[in-house]
Write a protein that holds these residues in place. Sequence first.
Motif, short mmCIF file in Angstrom:
data_model
loop_
_atom_site.label_atom_id
_atom_site.label_comp_id
_atom_site.label_asym_id
_atom_site.label_seq_id
_atom_site.Cartn_x
_atom_site.Cartn_y
_atom_site.Cartn_z
N ALA A 1 0.72 -1.21 -0.05
CA ALA A 1 0.05 -0.03 0.11
C ALA A 1 1.02 1.18 0.14
CB ALA A 1 -0.88 -0.13 1.14
N LEU A 2 0.53 2.30 -0.83
CA LEU A 2 1.21 3.52 -0.80
C LEU A 2 0.34 4.42 0.09
CD1 LEU A 2 1.57 4.10 -4.67
CD2 LEU A 2 3.29 3.19 -3.04
N ARG B 1 5.57 2.92 2.29
CA ARG B 1 4.82 1.56 1.59
C ARG B 1 4.82 0.54 2.73
NH1 ARG B 1 8.08 1.11 -4.16
NH2 ARG B 1 7.32 3.17 -4.84
N VAL B 2 3.71 0.12 2.57
CA VAL B 2 3.29 -1.00 4.12
C VAL B 2 3.01 -2.42 3.00
CG1 VAL B 2 1.81 -1.56 5.50
CG2 VAL B 2 2.44 0.82 5.58
N VAL C 1 0.49 0.61 -10.60
CA VAL C 1 -0.26 1.04 -9.44
C VAL C 1 -1.75 0.78 -9.65
CG1 VAL C 1 -0.88 2.61 -7.92
CG2 VAL C 1 1.65 2.56 -8.82
N LEU C 2 -2.35 0.19 -8.84
CA LEU C 2 -4.10 0.05 -8.75
C LEU C 2 -4.39 0.98 -7.87
CD1 LEU C 2 -5.86 -1.20 -10.47
CD2 LEU C 2 -5.96 -3.31 -9.01
N THR C 3 -5.66 1.93 -8.29
CA THR C 3 -6.10 2.94 -7.17
C THR C 3 -7.53 2.69 -7.10
OG1 THR C 3 -4.28 4.43 -7.58
CG2 THR C 3 -6.34 5.29 -6.73
N ARG D 1 -9.75 6.30 4.42
CA ARG D 1 -9.46 7.39 3.87
C ARG D 1 -10.50 7.51 2.69
NH1 ARG D 1 -4.19 5.25 4.30
NH2 ARG D 1 -3.58 4.32 2.36
N GLU D 2 -10.21 8.46 1.72
CA GLU D 2 -10.89 8.53 0.44
C GLU D 2 -10.41 7.57 -0.53
OE1 GLU D 2 -12.41 12.08 -1.05
OE2 GLU D 2 -12.51 12.97 1.07
N SER D 3 -9.19 7.48 -0.65
CA SER D 3 -8.49 6.50 -1.81
C SER D 3 -7.29 5.83 -1.23
CB SER D 3 -8.14 7.34 -2.97
OG SER D 3 -7.04 8.25 -2.66
N TYR D 4 -7.11 4.71 -2.06
CA TYR D 4 -5.89 3.86 -1.85
C TYR D 4 -5.26 3.48 -3.05
CZ TYR D 4 -9.02 3.33 2.09
OH TYR D 4 -9.67 3.47 3.57
N SER D 5 -3.92 3.20 -2.87
CA SER D 5 -3.22 2.87 -4.03
C SER D 5 -2.29 1.95 -3.65
CB SER D 5 -2.28 4.08 -4.60
OG SER D 5 -3.05 5.35 -4.98
#
Length: 108
Positions: free
Chosen positions: A16-17, A23-24, A57-59, A99-103
């Motif tokens: 995850a960014l 990065r996790v 990257v997939l968001t 949160r609102e978005s994730y990448s």
Amino acid sequence: MSDTSTGQVESGTVLALEPGGSRVVVHQDQGGEYELIHIHEFFQLGEPERDASGRDVLTFDSSSLMKLKALADAYSFDYEEGLILLCLDLHRYALANPRESYSFLDDL
């Protein structure tokens, strides 16, 4: 989930960014023939992009990750187990980090 600050990330993991730039690790490779981009290909969720180094990257927005959980449950016998576990790990990460978005990106 582990932090990549030590530099010890296994190949085949999904990261995850974080908003601060770190990065996790959110998913460890389960073996098999699946990749993060398959979520977009099979479920039509997430927006594929490229980062500055050319990596895929997939968001997702938060609602698409909730839909992903429902689809993973519904199709759990139709797709590879590793892919389903990946979907569930992404959903779990979103629940723990609202949160609102994730990448996310594959660490290949």
